[in-house]
Design a protein around this motif. Structure first.
Motif, PDB file in Angstrom:
ATOM      1  N   SER A 112       0.819  -1.225   0.000  1.00  0.00           N
ATOM      2  CA  SER A 112       0.000   0.000   0.000  1.00  0.00           C
ATOM      3  C   SER A 112       0.848   1.268   0.000  1.00  0.00           C
ATOM      4  CB  SER A 112      -0.943   0.001   1.207  1.00  0.00           C
ATOM      5  OG  SER A 112      -0.183  -0.070   2.409  1.00  0.00           O
ATOM      6  N   ALA A 113       2.095   1.187   0.476  1.00  0.00           N
ATOM      7  CA  ALA A 113       2.982   2.358   0.501  1.00  0.00           C
ATOM      8  C   ALA A 113       3.732   2.524  -0.819  1.00  0.00           C
ATOM      9  CB  ALA A 113       3.960   2.248   1.658  1.00  0.00           C
ATOM     10  N   GLY A 114       3.567   1.599  -1.728  1.00  0.00           N
ATOM     11  CA  GLY A 114       4.253   1.683  -3.019  1.00  0.00           C
ATOM     12  C   GLY A 114       5.616   1.021  -3.020  1.00  0.00           C
ATOM     13  N   GLN A 115       5.952   0.307  -1.957  1.00  0.00           N
ATOM     14  CA  GLN A 115       7.227  -0.410  -1.879  1.00  0.00           C
ATOM     15  C   GLN A 115       7.098  -1.761  -2.592  1.00  0.00           C
ATOM     16  OE1 GLN A 115       9.976   0.905  -0.520  1.00  0.00           O
ATOM     17  NE2 GLN A 115       8.856   2.762  -0.043  1.00  0.00           N
ATOM     18  N   VAL A 116       8.169  -2.187  -3.239  1.00  0.00           N
ATOM     19  CA  VAL A 116       8.166  -3.461  -3.956  1.00  0.00           C
ATOM     20  C   VAL A 116       8.250  -4.601  -2.951  1.00  0.00           C
ATOM     21  CG1 VAL A 116       9.395  -4.901  -5.625  1.00  0.00           C
ATOM     22  CG2 VAL A 116       9.261  -2.429  -5.965  1.00  0.00           C
ATOM     23  N   VAL A 117       7.230  -5.449  -2.963  1.00  0.00           N
ATOM     24  CA  VAL A 117       7.215  -6.630  -2.097  1.00  0.00           C
ATOM     25  C   VAL A 117       7.846  -7.804  -2.840  1.00  0.00           C
ATOM     26  CG1 VAL A 117       5.734  -8.261  -0.868  1.00  0.00           C
ATOM     27  CG2 VAL A 117       5.153  -5.828  -0.911  1.00  0.00           C
ATOM     28  N   THR A 118       7.427  -8.007  -4.071  1.00  0.00           N
ATOM     29  CA  THR A 118       7.971  -9.059  -4.929  1.00  0.00           C
ATOM     30  C   THR A 118       8.393  -8.410  -6.241  1.00  0.00           C
ATOM     31  OG1 THR A 118       6.373 -10.613  -3.982  1.00  0.00           O
ATOM     32  CG2 THR A 118       7.495 -11.295  -5.983  1.00  0.00           C
ATOM     33  N   PRO A 119       9.696  -8.549  -6.604  1.00  0.00           N
ATOM     34  CA  PRO A 119      10.132  -7.923  -7.854  1.00  0.00           C
ATOM     35  C   PRO A 119       9.494  -8.591  -9.075  1.00  0.00           C
ATOM     36  CG  PRO A 119      11.899  -9.234  -6.906  1.00  0.00           C
ATOM     37  CD  PRO A 119      10.775  -9.247  -5.926  1.00  0.00           C
ATOM     38  N   ALA A 120       9.505  -7.859 -10.180  1.00  0.00           N
ATOM     39  CA  ALA A 120       8.932  -8.376 -11.422  1.00  0.00           C
ATOM     40  C   ALA A 120       9.777  -9.523 -11.953  1.00  0.00           C
ATOM     41  CB  ALA A 120       8.847  -7.259 -12.460  1.00  0.00           C
ATOM     42  N   SER A 121       9.149 -10.467 -12.588  1.00  0.00           N
ATOM     43  CA  SER A 121       9.849 -11.550 -13.283  1.00  0.00           C
ATOM     44  C   SER A 121       9.966 -11.145 -14.740  1.00  0.00           C
ATOM     45  CB  SER A 121       9.068 -12.858 -13.175  1.00  0.00           C
ATOM     46  OG  SER A 121       9.002 -13.284 -11.841  1.00  0.00           O
ATOM     47  N   THR A 122      11.214 -11.065 -15.222  1.00  0.00           N
ATOM     48  CA  THR A 122      11.423 -10.603 -16.596  1.00  0.00           C
ATOM     49  C   THR A 122      12.337 -11.552 -17.359  1.00  0.00           C
ATOM     50  OG1 THR A 122      13.310  -9.244 -15.898  1.00  0.00           O
ATOM     51  CG2 THR A 122      11.154  -8.170 -15.970  1.00  0.00           C
ATOM     52  N   LEU A 123      12.180 -11.536 -18.636  1.00  0.00           N
ATOM     53  CA  LEU A 123      13.036 -12.270 -19.557  1.00  0.00           C
ATOM     54  C   LEU A 123      13.901 -11.218 -20.251  1.00  0.00           C
ATOM     55  CD1 LEU A 123      13.554 -15.100 -20.753  1.00  0.00           C
ATOM     56  CD2 LEU A 123      11.881 -14.540 -22.503  1.00  0.00           C
ATOM     57  N   ASN A 124      15.175 -11.110 -19.857  1.00  0.00           N
ATOM     58  CA  ASN A 124      16.074 -10.047 -20.330  1.00  0.00           C
ATOM     59  C   ASN A 124      16.785 -10.461 -21.618  1.00  0.00           C
ATOM     60  OD1 ASN A 124      15.410  -8.592 -17.985  1.00  0.00           O
ATOM     61  ND2 ASN A 124      16.983  -9.663 -16.843  1.00  0.00           N
ATOM     62  N   TYR A 125      16.095 -10.368 -22.723  1.00  0.00           N
ATOM     63  CA  TYR A 125      16.678 -10.792 -23.992  1.00  0.00           C
ATOM     64  C   TYR A 125      17.626  -9.757 -24.585  1.00  0.00           C
ATOM     65  CZ  TYR A 125      13.163  -7.904 -26.343  1.00  0.00           C
ATOM     66  OH  TYR A 125      12.383  -6.857 -26.766  1.00  0.00           O
ATOM     67  N   GLY A 126      17.538  -8.511 -24.170  1.00  0.00           N
ATOM     68  CA  GLY A 126      18.427  -7.467 -24.689  1.00  0.00           C
ATOM     69  C   GLY A 126      19.874  -7.706 -24.300  1.00  0.00           C
ATOM     70  N   ASN A 127      20.094  -8.113 -23.071  1.00  0.00           N
ATOM     71  CA  ASN A 127      21.443  -8.422 -22.629  1.00  0.00           C
ATOM     72  C   ASN A 127      22.001  -9.606 -23.411  1.00  0.00           C
ATOM     73  OD1 ASN A 127      23.688  -7.927 -20.938  1.00  0.00           O
ATOM     74  ND2 ASN A 127      23.074  -9.634 -19.636  1.00  0.00           N
ATOM     75  N   PHE A 128      21.156 -10.583 -23.710  1.00  0.00           N
ATOM     76  CA  PHE A 128      21.569 -11.731 -24.505  1.00  0.00           C
ATOM     77  C   PHE A 128      22.015 -11.284 -25.902  1.00  0.00           C
ATOM     78  CE2 PHE A 128      20.464 -14.981 -27.659  1.00  0.00           C
ATOM     79  CZ  PHE A 128      21.327 -15.983 -27.251  1.00  0.00           C
ATOM     80  N   ILE A 129      21.276 -10.348 -26.500  1.00  0.00           N
ATOM     81  CA  ILE A 129      21.652  -9.839 -27.822  1.00  0.00           C
ATOM     82  C   ILE A 129      23.031  -9.181 -27.761  1.00  0.00           C
ATOM     83  CG2 ILE A 129      21.096  -8.104 -29.583  1.00  0.00           C
ATOM     84  CD1 ILE A 129      18.123  -8.676 -28.984  1.00  0.00           C
ATOM     85  N   GLN A 130      23.261  -8.379 -26.725  1.00  0.00           N
ATOM     86  CA  GLN A 130      24.540  -7.681 -26.603  1.00  0.00           C
ATOM     87  C   GLN A 130      25.693  -8.668 -26.405  1.00  0.00           C
ATOM     88  OE1 GLN A 130      24.448  -4.132 -24.435  1.00  0.00           O
ATOM     89  NE2 GLN A 130      26.654  -3.977 -24.227  1.00  0.00           N
ATOM     90  N   VAL A 131      25.510  -9.670 -25.567  1.00  0.00           N
ATOM     91  CA  VAL A 131      26.562 -10.657 -25.334  1.00  0.00           C
ATOM     92  C   VAL A 131      26.817 -11.468 -26.607  1.00  0.00           C
ATOM     93  CG1 VAL A 131      27.146 -12.739 -24.019  1.00  0.00           C
ATOM     94  CG2 VAL A 131      26.175 -10.761 -22.863  1.00  0.00           C
ATOM     95  N   THR A 132      25.769 -11.758 -27.364  1.00  0.00           N
ATOM     96  CA  THR A 132      25.931 -12.486 -28.625  1.00  0.00           C
ATOM     97  C   THR A 132      26.741 -11.678 -29.625  1.00  0.00           C
ATOM     98  OG1 THR A 132      23.831 -13.625 -28.253  1.00  0.00           O
ATOM     99  CG2 THR A 132      24.686 -13.635 -30.501  1.00  0.00           C
ATOM    100  N   VAL A 133      26.474 -10.377 -29.720  1.00  0.00           N
ATOM    101  CA  VAL A 133      27.258  -9.521 -30.619  1.00  0.00           C
ATOM    102  C   VAL A 133      28.714  -9.475 -30.162  1.00  0.00           C
ATOM    103  CG1 VAL A 133      27.545  -7.156 -31.460  1.00  0.00           C
ATOM    104  CG2 VAL A 133      25.271  -8.164 -31.367  1.00  0.00           C
ATOM    105  N   ASP A 134      28.956  -9.378 -28.852  1.00  0.00           N
ATOM    106  CA  ASP A 134      30.327  -9.441 -28.317  1.00  0.00           C
ATOM    107  C   ASP A 134      31.031 -10.706 -28.804  1.00  0.00           C
ATOM    108  OD1 ASP A 134      30.128  -7.117 -26.848  1.00  0.00           O
ATOM    109  OD2 ASP A 134      29.969  -8.110 -24.902  1.00  0.00           O
ATOM    110  N   PHE A 135      30.357 -11.841 -28.613  1.00  0.00           N
ATOM    111  CA  PHE A 135      30.945 -13.117 -28.994  1.00  0.00           C
ATOM    112  C   PHE A 135      31.263 -13.175 -30.484  1.00  0.00           C
ATOM    113  CE2 PHE A 135      30.204 -17.283 -30.907  1.00  0.00           C
ATOM    114  CZ  PHE A 135      31.256 -17.987 -30.344  1.00  0.00           C
ATOM    115  N   LEU A 136      30.325 -12.729 -31.316  1.00  0.00           N
ATOM    116  CA  LEU A 136      30.545 -12.790 -32.767  1.00  0.00           C
ATOM    117  C   LEU A 136      31.735 -11.930 -33.192  1.00  0.00           C
ATOM    118  CD1 LEU A 136      26.850 -12.749 -34.044  1.00  0.00           C
ATOM    119  CD2 LEU A 136      28.452 -14.678 -34.007  1.00  0.00           C
TER     120      LEU A 136
END
Length: 140
Positions: free
Chosen positions: A68-92
């Motif tokens: 009720s105070a706007g504090q995060v109780v449980t963080p969001a569950s996300t699929l971070n595909y952008g970081n994967f794209i960046q690491v893939t470009v690094d590797f290539l």
């Protein structure tokens, strides 16, 4: 004591030292490529895709739960595909750079192998015997 001497002989062999130098240089090279990709290449690509930062690209599977105070109780569950794209470009980029270096080294090695070896000079005693033979022929 013998174990220490054996380890010293192993560690000081040319192949082990060369490999250690290669690993250190490879790690430094990897950091440079990572910086080029994340600091130069990806922002330019992101600019052409609407100014998005690839690291921030993600799919939210479940939203964060707030109290009720706007504090995060449980963080969001996300699929971070952008970081994967960046690491893939690094590797290539790293893989392509290593491929080009090995290709250049193989080309140099082939040139060395293809160069004909200079004929070895005959030993001094053979030269001396040949001169004696020629002098004896001339006396006849």
């Amino acid at each position: 004591m013998k174990l220490i001497q054996e380890f010293k002989a192993f560690a000081m062999r040319g192949n082990v030292v060369d490999m250690a130098v290669g690993i250190i240089i490879g790690a430094a090279f990897g950091k440079i490529v990572t910086s080029v990709v994340s600091d130069i290449l990806m922002p330019v690509i992101g600019f052409f895709f609407g100014g998005a930062s690839f690291v921030d690209l993600k799919i939210t599977l479940k939203d964060a739960v707030l109290d009720s105070a706007g504090q995060v109780v449980t963080p969001a569950s996300t699929l971070n595909y952008g970081n994967f794209i960046q690491v893939t470009v690094d590797f290539l980029i790293i893989a392509f750079a290593i491929f080009m270096m090995i290709k250049a080294m193989n080309k140099l090695k082939r040139k060395e192998e293809a160069a004909p070896a200079a004929p070895a000079a005959p030993p001094a005693d053979i030269v001396l015997l040949t001169e004696i033979r020629d002098l004896l022929k001339d006396k006849k």
